[in-house]
Design a protein around this motif. Structure first.
Motif, short mmCIF file in Angstrom:
data_model
loop_
_atom_site.label_atom_id
_atom_site.label_comp_id
_atom_site.label_asym_id
_atom_site.label_seq_id
_atom_site.Cartn_x
_atom_site.Cartn_y
_atom_site.Cartn_z
N LEU A 1 68.90 34.14 4.86
CA LEU A 1 69.66 35.33 5.17
C LEU A 1 68.84 36.52 4.70
CD1 LEU A 1 72.31 36.69 6.14
CD2 LEU A 1 73.13 36.47 3.79
N VAL A 2 68.55 37.45 5.61
CA VAL A 2 67.68 38.58 5.27
C VAL A 2 68.47 39.88 5.41
CG1 VAL A 2 65.48 39.72 5.73
CG2 VAL A 2 65.74 37.28 6.23
N ASN A 3 68.47 40.67 4.34
CA ASN A 3 69.16 41.95 4.31
C ASN A 3 68.12 43.05 4.15
OD1 ASN A 3 71.02 44.03 4.03
ND2 ASN A 3 71.40 43.60 1.87
N TYR A 4 68.02 43.92 5.15
CA TYR A 4 67.09 45.05 5.11
C TYR A 4 67.88 46.30 4.74
CZ TYR A 4 64.32 41.87 7.98
OH TYR A 4 63.63 40.79 8.47
N THR A 5 67.54 46.91 3.61
CA THR A 5 68.20 48.12 3.16
C THR A 5 67.28 49.30 3.45
OG1 THR A 5 69.29 46.88 1.41
CG2 THR A 5 69.26 49.28 1.20
N GLN B 1 70.24 38.07 14.99
CA GLN B 1 70.22 39.41 14.42
C GLN B 1 71.55 40.10 14.66
OE1 GLN B 1 67.38 42.12 16.17
NE2 GLN B 1 67.39 41.07 18.11
N ASP B 2 71.93 40.95 13.71
CA ASP B 2 73.19 41.68 13.88
C ASP B 2 73.02 42.78 14.92
OD1 ASP B 2 71.86 43.78 12.62
OD2 ASP B 2 73.03 43.66 10.77
N ASN C 1 72.53 48.94 6.55
CA ASN C 1 71.79 47.70 6.30
C ASN C 1 71.68 46.91 7.59
OD1 ASN C 1 71.88 48.55 3.67
ND2 ASN C 1 72.56 46.58 2.86
N ARG C 2 70.57 46.23 7.75
CA ARG C 2 70.35 45.33 8.89
C ARG C 2 70.32 43.91 8.33
NH1 ARG C 2 66.63 42.13 11.29
NH2 ARG C 2 66.59 42.14 13.56
N VAL C 3 71.08 43.02 8.93
CA VAL C 3 71.15 41.64 8.46
C VAL C 3 70.71 40.70 9.58
CG1 VAL C 3 72.67 39.84 7.57
CG2 VAL C 3 73.03 42.21 6.88
N SER C 4 69.92 39.71 9.23
CA SER C 4 69.57 38.67 10.20
C SER C 4 69.62 37.32 9.50
CB SER C 4 68.20 38.92 10.82
OG SER C 4 67.19 38.81 9.85
#
Length: 185
Positions: free
Chosen positions: A25-29, A58-59, A113-116
Protein backbone atom coordinates in the motif's frame (compact mmCIF):
# COMPACT_ATOMS: atom_id res chain seq x y z
CA UNK A 1 -0.40 -14.68 -25.50
CA UNK A 2 2.47 -13.10 -27.43
CA UNK A 3 4.43 -16.33 -27.00
CA UNK A 4 1.68 -18.53 -28.44
CA UNK A 5 -0.83 -20.64 -26.51
CA UNK A 6 1.15 -23.88 -26.27
CA UNK A 7 4.48 -22.20 -25.57
CA UNK A 8 2.91 -19.94 -22.96
CA UNK A 9 1.17 -22.80 -21.14
CA UNK A 10 4.27 -25.01 -21.09
CA UNK A 11 6.61 -22.24 -20.00
CA UNK A 12 4.20 -21.09 -17.32
CA UNK A 13 4.43 -24.51 -15.70
CA UNK A 14 8.22 -24.76 -15.89
CA UNK A 15 9.24 -21.13 -15.40
CA UNK A 16 6.57 -19.43 -13.30
CA UNK A 17 5.08 -22.10 -11.04
CA UNK A 18 7.18 -21.12 -8.01
CA UNK A 19 6.81 -17.36 -8.20
CA UNK A 20 5.97 -15.38 -5.10
CA UNK A 21 4.52 -11.96 -4.59
CA UNK A 22 3.99 -9.17 -2.18
CA UNK A 23 1.39 -6.48 -1.80
CA UNK A 24 2.27 -2.88 -0.97
CA UNK A 25 0.00 0.00 0.00
CA UNK A 26 1.62 3.26 -1.13
CA UNK A 27 0.61 6.66 0.22
CA UNK A 28 2.00 9.72 -1.57
CA UNK A 29 1.78 12.90 0.51
CA UNK A 30 2.21 16.06 -1.54
CA UNK A 31 4.18 19.06 -0.28
CA UNK A 32 1.94 21.84 1.07
CA UNK A 33 2.65 24.08 -1.92
CA UNK A 34 2.11 21.49 -4.68
CA UNK A 35 -0.65 23.49 -6.38
CA UNK A 36 1.50 26.67 -6.44
CA UNK A 37 4.62 25.07 -7.86
CA UNK A 38 5.41 25.74 -11.50
CA UNK A 39 7.48 22.57 -11.88
CA UNK A 40 6.21 19.04 -11.79
CA UNK A 41 6.23 17.49 -8.31
CA UNK A 42 7.24 13.85 -8.46
CA UNK A 43 5.77 11.57 -5.83
CA UNK A 44 8.01 8.78 -7.09
CA UNK A 45 10.62 9.48 -9.73
CA UNK A 46 10.99 7.64 -13.02
CA UNK A 47 11.78 3.98 -12.48
CA UNK A 48 11.15 0.45 -13.68
CA UNK A 49 9.87 -2.29 -11.40
CA UNK A 50 12.18 -5.11 -10.37
CA UNK A 51 9.37 -7.67 -10.64
CA UNK A 52 8.15 -9.97 -13.40
CA UNK A 53 4.86 -8.10 -13.42
CA UNK A 54 3.25 -5.48 -11.21
CA UNK A 55 -0.49 -5.07 -10.87
CA UNK A 56 -1.59 -1.63 -9.65
CA UNK A 57 -4.88 -0.26 -8.41
CA UNK A 58 -4.78 3.53 -8.19
CA UNK A 59 -7.27 5.80 -6.49
CA UNK A 60 -9.18 8.55 -8.29
CA UNK A 61 -6.47 11.18 -7.64
CA UNK A 62 -4.37 9.97 -10.57
CA UNK A 63 -0.79 10.93 -11.25
CA UNK A 64 0.59 7.69 -12.71
CA UNK A 65 2.47 8.24 -15.95
CA UNK A 66 4.13 5.80 -18.37
CA UNK A 67 6.93 6.67 -20.74
CA UNK A 68 6.25 5.72 -24.35
CA UNK A 69 8.87 4.13 -26.58
CA UNK A 70 9.36 7.60 -28.06
CA UNK A 71 10.12 9.03 -24.60
CA UNK A 72 6.88 10.96 -24.04
CA UNK A 73 5.04 10.83 -20.70
CA UNK A 74 1.47 9.53 -20.95
CA UNK A 75 -1.06 9.97 -18.14
CA UNK A 76 -2.70 6.73 -17.02
CA UNK A 77 -6.16 7.92 -16.08
CA UNK A 78 -7.61 6.08 -13.08
CA UNK A 79 -10.67 3.98 -13.76
CA UNK A 80 -12.59 2.39 -10.91
CA UNK A 81 -12.94 -1.04 -12.54
CA UNK A 82 -9.49 -1.36 -14.13
CA UNK A 83 -6.05 -2.43 -12.96
CA UNK A 84 -2.74 -1.33 -14.47
CA UNK A 85 -0.34 -4.16 -15.33
CA UNK A 86 3.34 -3.30 -15.75
CA UNK A 87 6.03 -5.52 -17.17
CA UNK A 88 9.03 -5.52 -14.85
CA UNK A 89 12.77 -5.95 -15.31
CA UNK A 90 12.80 -9.69 -14.55
CA UNK A 91 10.26 -10.34 -17.31
CA UNK A 92 12.22 -8.16 -19.73
CA UNK A 93 15.35 -10.25 -19.17
CA UNK A 94 13.45 -13.57 -19.20
CA UNK A 95 11.70 -12.64 -22.48
CA UNK A 96 15.03 -11.55 -24.03
CA UNK A 97 13.64 -8.05 -24.42
CA UNK A 98 10.49 -9.11 -26.30
CA UNK A 99 8.52 -7.64 -23.40
CA UNK A 100 9.77 -4.23 -22.27
CA UNK A 101 9.90 -3.14 -18.64
CA UNK A 102 7.77 -0.03 -18.38
CA UNK A 103 9.35 3.22 -17.28
CA UNK A 104 6.88 5.04 -15.11
CA UNK A 105 6.55 7.69 -12.41
CA UNK A 106 3.99 9.28 -10.13
CA UNK A 107 3.40 13.03 -10.27
CA UNK A 108 1.48 15.02 -7.69
CA UNK A 109 -0.74 17.86 -8.87
CA UNK A 110 -3.25 18.30 -6.04
CA UNK A 111 -3.08 18.99 -2.34
CA UNK A 112 -4.48 15.56 -1.45
CA UNK A 113 -2.82 12.26 -0.65
CA UNK A 114 -2.62 9.75 -3.49
CA UNK A 115 -3.01 6.09 -2.57
CA UNK A 116 -2.29 3.04 -4.68
CA UNK A 117 -2.17 -0.67 -4.06
CA UNK A 118 0.56 -2.60 -5.91
CA UNK A 119 1.09 -6.35 -6.19
CA UNK A 120 4.57 -7.43 -7.32
CA UNK A 121 5.07 -10.94 -8.75
CA UNK A 122 8.67 -12.19 -8.69
CA UNK A 123 10.56 -15.35 -9.50
CA UNK A 124 11.83 -17.33 -6.53
CA UNK A 125 15.08 -15.89 -5.14
CA UNK A 126 17.43 -18.62 -6.38
CA UNK A 127 15.94 -18.96 -9.86
CA UNK A 128 18.40 -18.46 -12.69
CA UNK A 129 16.91 -15.93 -15.08
CA UNK A 130 17.77 -16.86 -18.65
CA UNK A 131 15.57 -16.52 -21.70
CA UNK A 132 14.56 -19.97 -23.00
CA UNK A 133 15.98 -20.67 -26.46
CA UNK A 134 12.51 -20.80 -28.03
CA UNK A 135 11.89 -17.26 -26.73
CA UNK A 136 15.27 -16.04 -28.03
CA UNK A 137 14.51 -17.55 -31.44
CA UNK A 138 16.65 -19.33 -33.97
CA UNK A 139 19.47 -17.16 -35.26
CA UNK A 140 18.99 -14.52 -32.54
CA UNK A 141 21.37 -13.71 -29.70
CA UNK A 142 20.62 -13.53 -26.02
CA UNK A 143 20.45 -9.94 -24.81
CA UNK A 144 20.97 -10.80 -21.13
CA UNK A 145 23.39 -13.06 -19.32
CA UNK A 146 22.06 -15.57 -16.81
CA UNK A 147 21.63 -14.28 -13.25
CA UNK A 148 19.85 -15.20 -10.04
CA UNK A 149 16.76 -13.24 -9.15
CA UNK A 150 18.12 -12.42 -5.66
CA UNK A 151 21.35 -11.05 -7.17
CA UNK A 152 19.42 -8.55 -9.27
CA UNK A 153 17.23 -7.47 -6.36
CA UNK A 154 20.35 -6.82 -4.25
CA UNK A 155 21.92 -4.87 -7.15
CA UNK A 156 18.89 -2.61 -7.48
CA UNK A 157 18.51 -2.07 -3.75
CA UNK A 158 22.19 -1.19 -3.33
CA UNK A 159 22.05 1.31 -6.23
CA UNK A 160 19.06 3.29 -5.03
CA UNK A 161 20.10 6.78 -3.96
CA UNK A 162 17.17 7.10 -1.57
CA UNK A 163 13.83 5.53 -0.85
CA UNK A 164 11.92 7.63 -3.38
CA UNK A 165 14.70 8.89 -5.62
CA UNK A 166 15.02 8.21 -9.31
CA UNK A 167 16.45 4.79 -9.99
CA UNK A 168 19.15 4.95 -12.62
CA UNK A 169 20.04 1.29 -12.96
CA UNK A 170 17.97 -1.43 -14.61
CA UNK A 171 18.36 -5.05 -15.65
CA UNK A 172 20.12 -3.86 -18.81
CA UNK A 173 22.86 -2.32 -16.64
CA UNK A 174 23.09 -5.46 -14.51
CA UNK A 175 22.93 -8.29 -17.03
CA UNK A 176 22.71 -6.74 -20.50
CA UNK A 177 25.08 -8.14 -23.06
CA UNK A 178 26.84 -5.93 -25.58
CA UNK A 179 25.37 -6.73 -28.99
CA UNK A 180 26.47 -5.27 -32.31
CA UNK A 181 23.93 -2.73 -33.69
CA UNK A 182 21.22 -3.74 -31.27
CA UNK A 183 17.87 -2.07 -30.61
CA UNK A 184 17.89 -2.94 -26.89
CA UNK A 185 14.74 -1.94 -25.00
Amino acid sequence: MTLGDETGKRLYQTEFSNCHGYLRLVNYTPPHDVEKQQELVEGLGMHTDMSCITIVYQDSVGGLQMRSKEGKWIDITPCEDLLVVNIGDLMQAWSNGRLRSSEHRVVLRKLVNRVSLAFFLLFEDEKAILAPQEIVGEGNCRRYKSFKCSEYLKFRQSNEVGKFEKIGYTVKDFAGLKLPQSDDP
